[in-house]
Design an enzyme around this catalytic site. Structure first.
Site, short mmCIF file in Angstrom:
data_model
loop_
_atom_site.label_atom_id
_atom_site.label_comp_id
_atom_site.label_asym_id
_atom_site.label_seq_id
_atom_site.Cartn_x
_atom_site.Cartn_y
_atom_site.Cartn_z
N SER B 163 0.96 -1.15 0.07
CA SER B 163 0.12 0.07 0.03
C SER B 163 1.01 1.23 0.09
O SER B 163 1.87 1.28 -0.69
CB SER B 163 -0.86 -0.03 1.06
OG SER B 163 -1.92 0.92 1.23
N ARG B 233 -11.47 5.57 10.88
CA ARG B 233 -10.87 4.21 10.72
C ARG B 233 -12.14 3.38 10.26
O ARG B 233 -11.51 2.27 9.56
CB ARG B 233 -10.23 3.87 12.19
CG ARG B 233 -9.70 2.72 12.22
CD ARG B 233 -8.92 2.38 11.33
NE ARG B 233 -7.84 1.35 11.93
CZ ARG B 233 -6.71 1.07 11.13
NH1 ARG B 233 -6.11 1.77 10.11
NH2 ARG B 233 -5.73 -0.03 11.30
N ASP B 328 -8.67 -6.67 -4.31
CA ASP B 328 -8.18 -5.65 -3.76
C ASP B 328 -9.05 -4.70 -4.45
O ASP B 328 -8.74 -4.18 -5.68
CB ASP B 328 -6.87 -5.30 -3.63
CG ASP B 328 -6.36 -3.79 -3.06
OD1 ASP B 328 -7.13 -3.04 -2.84
OD2 ASP B 328 -5.20 -3.75 -3.07
N HIS B 361 -7.78 -5.45 0.13
CA HIS B 361 -6.62 -4.80 0.36
C HIS B 361 -5.66 -5.20 1.25
O HIS B 361 -4.41 -5.16 1.30
CB HIS B 361 -6.85 -3.07 0.42
CG HIS B 361 -5.67 -2.30 0.62
ND1 HIS B 361 -4.90 -2.27 -0.59
CD2 HIS B 361 -5.14 -1.41 1.40
CE1 HIS B 361 -3.89 -1.23 -0.26
NE2 HIS B 361 -4.25 -0.87 0.70
N ASP B 362 -6.28 -5.70 2.32
CA ASP B 362 -5.51 -6.22 3.51
C ASP B 362 -4.75 -7.28 3.37
O ASP B 362 -3.89 -7.90 4.10
CB ASP B 362 -6.57 -6.60 4.79
CG ASP B 362 -6.72 -5.34 5.77
OD1 ASP B 362 -6.02 -4.37 5.51
OD2 ASP B 362 -7.44 -5.50 6.58
#
Lengths: 384, 384
Positions: B163, B233, B328, B361-362
């Site tokens: 990222s 968040r 992602d 994405h994680d």
């Protein structure tokens, strides 16, 4: 109510001319899905076109999260206040006012004239605020059915809506199968995904944690949770547009004087989102917003059928148009196909159209020739 | 610094054993891209493995938005505080501490021991707060180069990151081509899209409009903008996960006692997001968050090359591994392919891997066998 277009006014907008909202008062208690009840309530509505003698040519337009009864035409006192779906309603338009009697309303819990959280609660003589009950898609359909009664409309020729409005169209076919001949379910889904609910919850948390929210009783404090509502709308807007459309519309373009290495507006997309957020926060009610998103989250007709959507839709007798848009990532085509597949499995009459339109979830509001032809063609089959 | 694994401790986590952060002090002024400068600063870092005599086996791990120097192992005073990328660092792991000397740091502007907005500004003896300058990916690389100097490392065997960390790896190859033999750019993009910037701006606006933010000088007011940081968040987490993964992880499951027709937690996904938001807001600095997202927005190496990414990447002499993940949607594979295509066009050495991993994405943080084999295989070619 409909007035003819003023001479000299271009018919390209406000085709049905000057309009004004009306208000229907209901004094029979309405028991909601939550168990709460409203002893009396008002629904704000507008109509366009003429109801025929057989009362067989009526179409109900259901609105989405931030919509209302002003669907078409322009307000007599403000020619620039064009209805939110004006491009589809009018003489010769897909919802043809030469043939159909069109009804638009503001849903219960709304903030455009129908009874909602900002209305006065007769029990306290103060705004309902947090005490206004949570309403569901089924509750809206029940209230809309009573509005149909006031016109003497036994069955709608069609119920149409996009997004949350499409969910109401679907719910009509289940709660009152005999009262809806066709349903146009556009850019909708049979239930929200975890991601959809997640976005809604962030929006709600923005409002609920705004110090000006005052547990929903901000009216008495002379403030409004503008910060939270603004954030909710900014976030919403990202999910209404497609990634490609945002790229084309804004890209990485910066405003003049940008490159400040600070936190003022720099990129065009920031400017757009903040403007949309501010505009919305200035006019919309935060308690209404909370309830609209909750109605979305709760919508799930298959929940009582062991998640079997076909079983849930079996009672419907309407003809269906299900339409989706290729670039909609909020309720992508796959979500529409879930409904199509369930209807096909049941042998129910359904037309499906997956429309190539660049505007993401917002496509359902756009003046797209192919999209409008699909709706007009479907309605020709339904008749009036 | 590295300590051997304690006897009896399972090596499956914290493979490099107990670790502690160190702090490098720099007294040479650092001029930032914005024109601002820092007269002196501290970088917090950790190292694992042993630097060889030739100082040729060093790998720099760059962190993403909320990361820090504690990459691997466990803290001596808290065995449960495992490094954020522990699964990839250790004896026999892809970043093999038997072969490599691994350096993790907290970037400038961070809140884990490096100089940042919550540090004391020597000019005022108060926390920097809003006065801490905006830092860019290039600024971080410049600071990291000075950290390399303290070890006597002329060239990294590899710079790796996911990222925003991947963007730093890419920037290294442009700002210091001779000082990086290979770059592992994972789940990254050559610049943010309008949608990416939009999400970042909503997160920033949540913080900036929190009444407890006090224009960035909240430290002196004894409060922290917890509401805004929490919302930022929550929103971030939705974009880190894939829609499918959220569906699988949470679906529409409700918590016991749900169906309240109110605004407390009902769906599991709400519970998860609020928990993640609360946890993060409790430990992270809001001013750091603002700056990390701004560094993301500004990153755009092709900007000075008429948007020609190949021209921008031409100076790089490193070997590249570009890796992306199928699920992602924050930085989808298409964004990685932009970089691959530019490198291929230039005839630069690049390996591309598009990894099928469900975690959105994680995924770059996950212990996925295929993914780890790709990294290990690439590093074998690079050597030490």
């Amino acid at each position: 109510m409909t007035t003819s277009v003023g001479a000299g006014r271009t018919p390209s907008h406000g085709g049905v001319g000057a309009v004004a909202s009306r208000f229907a008062h209901f004094d029979t208690e309405l028991t909601l899905q939550s168990g709460a009840s409203l002893p009396a309530y008002v629904l704000a509505y507008e109509t366009y076109g003429t109801l025929n003698a057989a009362k067989s040519n009526a179409i109900l337009v259901c609105h989405a999260l931030s919509g209302h009864q002003h669907v078409a035409g322009f307000r007599a006192d403000n020619q620039n206040d064009i209805g939110w779906w004006d491009n589809i309603v009018g003489p010769g338009r897909p919802l043809d006012t030469d043939k159909y009697f069109i009804v638009g309303l503001n849903n219960l819990g709304g903030c455009h004239g129908s009874t909602g959280p900002s209305s006065i609660n007769p029990a306290t003589d103060k705004p309902w605020g947090a005490d206004f009950p949570v309403v569901t898609v089924s509750d809206w359909v029940a209230a809309q059915a009573r509005l149909a009664d006031t016109f003497g409309i036994d069955a709608w020729a069609a119920v149409i809506g996009g997004s949350l409005g499409g969910m109401q169209a679907l719910q009509w076919t289940l709660d009152f199968p005999q009262r809806v001949r066709s349903a146009l379910v556009i850019a909708a889904a049979p239930k929200l995904s975890a991601e959809n609910i997640g976005f809604n919850d962030v929006a709600r948390q923005a409002i609920l944690t705004d110090p000006d929210f005052h547990d929903g009783h901000f009216y008495q404090h002379g403030v409004r949770p503008l910060r939270g509502l603004r954030l909710a709308r900014m976030l919403g807007h990202i999910t209404y547009l497609s990634d490609d459309q945002m790229a084309e519309k804004f890209g990485r373009r910066q405003r003049a004087g940008a490159g400040s290495y600070g936190f003022e507006v720099e990129f065009e997309v920031e400017s757009y989102l903040r403007h949309q957020g501010d505009k919305f926060a200035g006019v919309f009610d935060a308690n209404t917003y909370l309830r609209m998103t909750k109605a979305l989250d709760y919508f799930d007709p298959a929940a009582n059928f062991n998640d079997d959507l076909a079983a849930a839709l079996a009672p419907a007798t309407a003809r269906f148009l299900i339409a989706s848009f290729t670039t909609d990532w909020r309720f992508p085509p796959s979500r529409s196909r879930e409904m199509v597949n369930a209807l096909v499995k049941n042998g129910q009459p359904v037309v499906y159209s997956e429309i190539d339109c660049a505007h993401g979830h917002d496509s359902f509001l756009m003046d797209d020739a192919h999209y409008h032809a699909v709706i007009a063609g479907f309605l020709r089959q339904v008749g009036s």
